[in-house]
Design a protein around this motif. Structure first.
Motif, mmCIF file in Angstrom:
data_model
loop_
_atom_site.group_PDB
_atom_site.id
_atom_site.type_symbol
_atom_site.label_atom_id
_atom_site.label_comp_id
_atom_site.label_asym_id
_atom_site.label_seq_id
_atom_site.Cartn_x
_atom_site.Cartn_y
_atom_site.Cartn_z
ATOM 1 N N GLN A 64 0.836 -1.195 0.000
ATOM 2 C CA GLN A 64 0.000 0.000 0.000
ATOM 3 C C GLN A 64 0.877 1.254 0.000
ATOM 4 N N GLN A 65 1.935 1.235 0.809
ATOM 5 C CA GLN A 65 2.847 2.374 0.850
ATOM 6 C C GLN A 65 3.530 2.570 -0.506
ATOM 7 N N CYS A 66 3.858 1.457 -1.176
ATOM 8 C CA CYS A 66 4.470 1.544 -2.509
ATOM 9 C C CYS A 66 3.528 2.212 -3.494
ATOM 10 N N LEU A 67 2.252 1.823 -3.452
ATOM 11 C CA LEU A 67 1.282 2.406 -4.374
ATOM 12 C C LEU A 67 1.109 3.899 -4.131
ATOM 13 N N VAL A 68 1.076 4.295 -2.880
ATOM 14 C CA VAL A 68 0.938 5.709 -2.553
ATOM 15 C C VAL A 68 2.159 6.473 -3.043
ATOM 16 N N ALA A 69 3.342 5.918 -2.807
ATOM 17 C CA ALA A 69 4.578 6.571 -3.245
ATOM 18 C C ALA A 69 4.633 6.662 -4.771
ATOM 19 N N ALA A 70 4.163 5.617 -5.449
ATOM 20 C CA ALA A 70 4.163 5.621 -6.913
ATOM 21 C C ALA A 70 3.212 6.686 -7.437
ATOM 22 N N ASP A 71 2.042 6.819 -6.794
ATOM 23 C CA ASP A 71 1.080 7.834 -7.214
ATOM 24 C C ASP A 71 1.618 9.238 -6.986
ATOM 25 N N ASP A 72 2.379 9.408 -5.917
ATOM 26 C CA ASP A 72 2.956 10.712 -5.599
ATOM 27 C C ASP A 72 4.183 11.019 -6.449
ATOM 28 N N GLY A 73 4.671 10.010 -7.169
ATOM 29 C CA GLY A 73 5.883 10.204 -7.947
ATOM 30 C C GLY A 73 7.109 10.318 -7.060
ATOM 31 N N GLY A 74 6.999 9.806 -5.831
ATOM 32 C CA GLY A 74 8.072 9.944 -4.854
ATOM 33 C C GLY A 74 9.274 9.067 -5.105
ATOM 34 N N ALA A 76 11.723 6.820 -8.091
ATOM 35 C CA ALA A 76 12.044 6.555 -9.490
ATOM 36 C C ALA A 76 11.558 5.163 -9.855
ATOM 37 N N GLN A 77 11.346 4.932 -11.145
ATOM 38 C CA GLN A 77 10.866 3.632 -11.625
ATOM 39 C C GLN A 77 11.780 2.495 -11.159
ATOM 40 N N ALA A 78 13.083 2.676 -11.239
ATOM 41 C CA ALA A 78 14.026 1.634 -10.826
ATOM 42 C C ALA A 78 13.891 1.330 -9.341
ATOM 43 N N ASP A 79 13.679 2.371 -8.533
ATOM 44 C CA ASP A 79 13.495 2.170 -7.095
ATOM 45 C C ASP A 79 12.209 1.406 -6.813
ATOM 46 N N ARG A 80 11.152 1.741 -7.548
ATOM 47 C CA ARG A 80 9.873 1.036 -7.362
ATOM 48 C C ARG A 80 9.999 -0.427 -7.746
ATOM 49 N N GLU A 81 10.705 -0.698 -8.823
ATOM 50 C CA GLU A 81 10.899 -2.087 -9.261
ATOM 51 C C GLU A 81 11.713 -2.871 -8.236
ATOM 52 N N GLN A 82 12.737 -2.240 -7.690
ATOM 53 C CA GLN A 82 13.561 -2.900 -6.680
ATOM 54 C C GLN A 82 12.735 -3.195 -5.429
ATOM 55 N N LEU A 83 11.930 -2.236 -5.010
ATOM 56 C CA LEU A 83 11.075 -2.433 -3.843
ATOM 57 C C LEU A 83 10.041 -3.520 -4.113
ATOM 58 N N ARG A 84 9.456 -3.520 -5.305
ATOM 59 C CA ARG A 84 8.496 -4.562 -5.665
ATOM 60 C C ARG A 84 9.136 -5.936 -5.594
ATOM 61 N N ALA A 85 10.353 -6.046 -6.090
ATOM 62 C CA ALA A 85 11.056 -7.338 -6.057
ATOM 63 C C ALA A 85 11.324 -7.764 -4.618
ATOM 64 N N ARG A 86 11.688 -6.821 -3.767
ATOM 65 C CA ARG A 86 11.929 -7.160 -2.354
ATOM 66 C C ARG A 86 10.643 -7.620 -1.675
ATOM 67 N N LEU A 87 9.539 -6.923 -1.949
ATOM 68 C CA LEU A 87 8.251 -7.321 -1.361
ATOM 69 C C LEU A 87 7.805 -8.683 -1.881
ATOM 70 N N LYS A 89 9.736 -11.100 -2.801
ATOM 71 C CA LYS A 89 10.581 -12.086 -2.111
ATOM 72 C C LYS A 89 10.068 -12.326 -0.687
ATOM 73 N N LEU A 90 9.693 -11.255 0.003
ATOM 74 C CA LEU A 90 9.138 -11.398 1.354
ATOM 75 C C LEU A 90 7.846 -12.202 1.331
ATOM 76 N N PHE A 91 6.979 -11.888 0.377
ATOM 77 C CA PHE A 91 5.709 -12.597 0.260
ATOM 78 C C PHE A 91 5.957 -14.088 0.047
ATOM 79 N N LEU A 92 6.860 -14.410 -0.855
ATOM 80 C CA LEU A 92 7.155 -15.814 -1.144
ATOM 81 C C LEU A 92 7.786 -16.528 0.036
ATOM 82 N N SER A 93 8.496 -15.799 0.874
ATOM 83 C CA SER A 93 9.097 -16.434 2.048
ATOM 84 C C SER A 93 8.032 -16.909 3.035
ATOM 85 N N LEU A 94 6.848 -16.305 2.986
ATOM 86 C CA LEU A 94 5.738 -16.715 3.862
ATOM 87 C C LEU A 94 4.848 -17.780 3.229
#
Length: 95
Positions: A64-74, A76-87, A89-94
């Motif tokens: 949810q925080q990622c979506l808000v940050a993406a909407d705010d343009g807070g 960069a695309q590369a940062d969002r992709e990296q964060l998405r990949a980390r999330l 990985k976390l999801f799959l660990s559960l």
């Protein structure tokens, strides 16, 4: 990505984790008392589900925080992709 413990979602997660902590303490007591295996496993499964739900809630909050940050343009695309990949990985660990 940092978590804000004041948020309503995370207060709920903290409550769930405290309940799981109590359930785990109960499981330890049950084993020490030599209680029935079925009762012990039932309580252990309940604690496990509570931990899983807490983990999923934390990941959902992060998404949810990622979506808000993406909407705010807070971010960069590369940062969002990296964060998405980390999330992911976390999801799959559960899972």
């Amino acid at each position: 990505m940092e978590l804000d413990p004041a948020g309503a979602e995370l207060r709920s997660v903290l409550n769930r984790l405290r309940r799981a902590q109590g359930q785990i303490a109960g499981v330890i007591r049950m084993i020490e008392e030599g209680r029935d295996c079925e009762e012990v496993v039932t309580q252990l499964a309940a604690a496990s589900r509570a931990l899983d739900r807490a983990g999923f809630a934390i990941i959902a909050t992060g998404l949810q925080q990622c979506l808000v940050a993406a909407d705010d343009g807070g971010e960069a695309q590369a940062d969002r992709e990296q964060l998405r990949a980390r999330l992911e990985k976390l999801f799959l660990s559960l899972a």
